[in-house]
Motif scaffolding. Structure first.
Motif, PDB file in Angstrom:
ATOM      1  N   TYR A 245      -4.786  -3.300  17.776  1.00  0.00           N
ATOM      2  CA  TYR A 245      -3.604  -3.119  16.929  1.00  0.00           C
ATOM      3  C   TYR A 245      -3.645  -4.078  15.741  1.00  0.00           C
ATOM      4  N   ASN A 246      -3.941  -5.345  16.015  1.00  0.00           N
ATOM      5  CA  ASN A 246      -3.953  -6.356  14.953  1.00  0.00           C
ATOM      6  C   ASN A 246      -5.051  -6.086  13.920  1.00  0.00           C
ATOM      7  N   ALA A 247      -6.229  -5.670  14.380  1.00  0.00           N
ATOM      8  CA  ALA A 247      -7.314  -5.356  13.444  1.00  0.00           C
ATOM      9  C   ALA A 247      -6.924  -4.172  12.566  1.00  0.00           C
ATOM     10  N   ASN A 248      -6.331  -3.156  13.174  1.00  0.00           N
ATOM     11  CA  ASN A 248      -5.887  -1.991  12.407  1.00  0.00           C
ATOM     12  C   ASN A 248      -4.789  -2.381  11.422  1.00  0.00           C
ATOM     13  N   ASP A 249      -3.859  -3.187  11.870  1.00  0.00           N
ATOM     14  CA  ASP A 249      -2.756  -3.620  11.010  1.00  0.00           C
ATOM     15  C   ASP A 249      -3.295  -4.353   9.782  1.00  0.00           C
ATOM     16  N   LYS A 250      -4.275  -5.207   9.984  1.00  0.00           N
ATOM     17  CA  LYS A 250      -4.845  -5.981   8.888  1.00  0.00           C
ATOM     18  C   LYS A 250      -5.539  -5.063   7.876  1.00  0.00           C
ATOM     19  N   THR A 251      -6.373  -4.153   8.343  1.00  0.00           N
ATOM     20  CA  THR A 251      -7.086  -3.270   7.413  1.00  0.00           C
ATOM     21  C   THR A 251      -6.127  -2.295   6.734  1.00  0.00           C
ATOM     22  N   SER A 252      -5.156  -1.796   7.474  1.00  0.00           N
ATOM     23  CA  SER A 252      -4.180  -0.871   6.886  1.00  0.00           C
ATOM     24  C   SER A 252      -3.349  -1.562   5.814  1.00  0.00           C
ATOM     25  N   ARG A 253      -2.895  -2.774   6.105  1.00  0.00           N
ATOM     26  CA  ARG A 253      -2.107  -3.513   5.115  1.00  0.00           C
ATOM     27  C   ARG A 253      -2.896  -3.735   3.831  1.00  0.00           C
ATOM     28  N   LYS A 254      -4.171  -4.044   3.982  1.00  0.00           N
ATOM     29  CA  LYS A 254      -5.022  -4.269   2.808  1.00  0.00           C
ATOM     30  C   LYS A 254      -5.126  -2.981   1.983  1.00  0.00           C
ATOM     31  N   THR A 255      -5.350  -1.858   2.637  1.00  0.00           N
ATOM     32  CA  THR A 255      -5.458  -0.580   1.927  1.00  0.00           C
ATOM     33  C   THR A 255      -4.129  -0.193   1.286  1.00  0.00           C
ATOM     34  N   ILE A 256      -3.039  -0.413   1.987  1.00  0.00           N
ATOM     35  CA  ILE A 256      -1.711  -0.092   1.442  1.00  0.00           C
ATOM     36  C   ILE A 256      -1.415  -0.958   0.221  1.00  0.00           C
ATOM     37  N   GLN A 257      -1.803  -2.227   0.257  1.00  0.00           N
ATOM     38  CA  GLN A 257      -1.611  -3.099  -0.911  1.00  0.00           C
ATOM     39  C   GLN A 257      -2.422  -2.584  -2.101  1.00  0.00           C
ATOM     40  N   GLU A 258      -3.652  -2.150  -1.842  1.00  0.00           N
ATOM     41  CA  GLU A 258      -4.473  -1.588  -2.920  1.00  0.00           C
ATOM     42  C   GLU A 258      -3.820  -0.332  -3.489  1.00  0.00           C
ATOM     43  N   LEU A 259      -3.293   0.511  -2.597  1.00  0.00           N
ATOM     44  CA  LEU A 259      -2.599   1.720  -3.051  1.00  0.00           C
ATOM     45  C   LEU A 259      -1.395   1.374  -3.925  1.00  0.00           C
ATOM     46  N   ARG A 260      -0.622   0.395  -3.511  1.00  0.00           N
ATOM     47  CA  ARG A 260       0.553  -0.011  -4.299  1.00  0.00           C
ATOM     48  C   ARG A 260       0.151  -0.513  -5.677  1.00  0.00           C
ATOM     49  N   ARG A 261      -0.912  -1.337  -5.722  1.00  0.00           N
ATOM     50  CA  ARG A 261      -1.390  -1.838  -7.021  1.00  0.00           C
ATOM     51  C   ARG A 261      -1.855  -0.679  -7.901  1.00  0.00           C
ATOM     52  N   LEU A 262      -2.594   0.243  -7.308  1.00  0.00           N
ATOM     53  CA  LEU A 262      -3.085   1.382  -8.079  1.00  0.00           C
ATOM     54  C   LEU A 262      -1.931   2.246  -8.562  1.00  0.00           C
ATOM     55  N   ARG A 263      -0.954   2.509  -7.715  1.00  0.00           N
ATOM     56  CA  ARG A 263       0.202   3.314  -8.119  1.00  0.00           C
ATOM     57  C   ARG A 263       0.977   2.642  -9.243  1.00  0.00           C
ATOM     58  N   ARG A 264       1.105   1.304  -9.178  1.00  0.00           N
ATOM     59  CA  ARG A 264       1.750   0.569 -10.257  1.00  0.00           C
ATOM     60  C   ARG A 264       0.960   0.719 -11.553  1.00  0.00           C
ATOM     61  N   ASN A 265      -0.350   0.614 -11.427  1.00  0.00           N
ATOM     62  CA  ASN A 265      -1.228   0.769 -12.580  1.00  0.00           C
ATOM     63  C   ASN A 265      -1.077   2.164 -13.182  1.00  0.00           C
ATOM     64  N   ILE A 266      -1.024   3.172 -12.321  1.00  0.00           N
ATOM     65  CA  ILE A 266      -0.846   4.552 -12.782  1.00  0.00           C
ATOM     66  C   ILE A 266       0.497   4.698 -13.496  1.00  0.00           C
ATOM     67  N   LYS A 267       1.541   4.154 -12.887  1.00  0.00           N
ATOM     68  CA  LYS A 267       2.878   4.251 -13.483  1.00  0.00           C
ATOM     69  C   LYS A 267       2.927   3.577 -14.847  1.00  0.00           C
ATOM     70  N   ASP A 268       2.324   2.387 -14.921  1.00  0.00           N
ATOM     71  CA  ASP A 268       2.371   1.618 -16.165  1.00  0.00           C
ATOM     72  C   ASP A 268       1.529   2.235 -17.279  1.00  0.00           C
ATOM     73  N   SER A 269       0.482   2.966 -16.908  1.00  0.00           N
ATOM     74  CA  SER A 269      -0.439   3.457 -17.934  1.00  0.00           C
ATOM     75  C   SER A 269      -0.441   4.971 -18.088  1.00  0.00           C
ATOM     76  N   SER A 270       0.442   5.665 -17.392  1.00  0.00           N
ATOM     77  CA  SER A 270       0.392   7.132 -17.387  1.00  0.00           C
ATOM     78  C   SER A 270       0.538   7.748 -18.774  1.00  0.00           C
ATOM     79  N   GLU A 271       1.227   7.087 -19.667  1.00  0.00           N
ATOM     80  CA  GLU A 271       1.437   7.632 -21.013  1.00  0.00           C
ATOM     81  C   GLU A 271       0.303   7.308 -21.969  1.00  0.00           C
ATOM     82  N   THR A 272      -0.513   6.308 -21.629  1.00  0.00           N
ATOM     83  CA  THR A 272      -1.497   5.834 -22.608  1.00  0.00           C
ATOM     84  C   THR A 272      -2.950   6.037 -22.187  1.00  0.00           C
TER      85      THR A 272
END
Length: 152
Positions: free
Chosen positions: A52-79
């Protein structure tokens, strides 16, 4: 001047420690909640928690990357150019696919050590914990369900 810098550094370190303590407290509450809800045997718990802990760690890392990417998409979608947009979409698909594969792999691992009913109970316990945590957060901020009262 040095005194102000020192005070600022001390305050920043204090805030960091407080944040870590809060995260550790939430994590401990989550572990207690899941343990109680699943009613794991000692043997099950010894095998379950490392997985459970190993999965939680890897999932959290991937979710953080997704959040950063989504923020990047939101911030740059017009340009962004079409090529950059295609690259962002490809990265988004890859991260979402990766997260899905992690979840499937986790369930397969759990299936080897827990009966299906306990795996379903885990999903319910995790959702229940998230809901309770969110309710507690809303109540603490003064914005509980149906509340139009002031937020502190």
């Amino acid at each position: 001047m040095k005194k102000h810098i020192l005070i600022t550094l001390i305050l920043l370190m204090s805030v960091s420690v407080i944040g870590q303590n809060r995260h550790e407290k939430v994590r401990a509450l989550k572990i207690a909640h899941i343990t109680e809800q699943l009613d794991l045997t000692e043997k099950e718990a010894q095998v379950f928690w490392p997985i459970y802990n190993a999965n939680d760690k890897t999932s959290r890392k991937t979710i953080q990357e997704l959040r950063r990417l989504r923020r990047n998409i939101k911030d740059s979608s017009e340009t962004v150019s079409d090529n950059e947009a295609l690259d962002l979409m490809t990265r988004l698909i890859n991260l979402e696919t990766n997260l899905h594969e992690q979840r499937v792999d986790f369930l397969k691992k759990l299936r080897k050590i827990l009966p299906p009913r306990k795996i379903l109970k885990l999903k319910v316990a995790e959702e229940d914990f998230k809901r309770k945590l969110l309710d507690r957060f809303k109540k603490h901020r003064g914005g509980g369900p149906g509340s139009d009262g002031p937020r502190h």
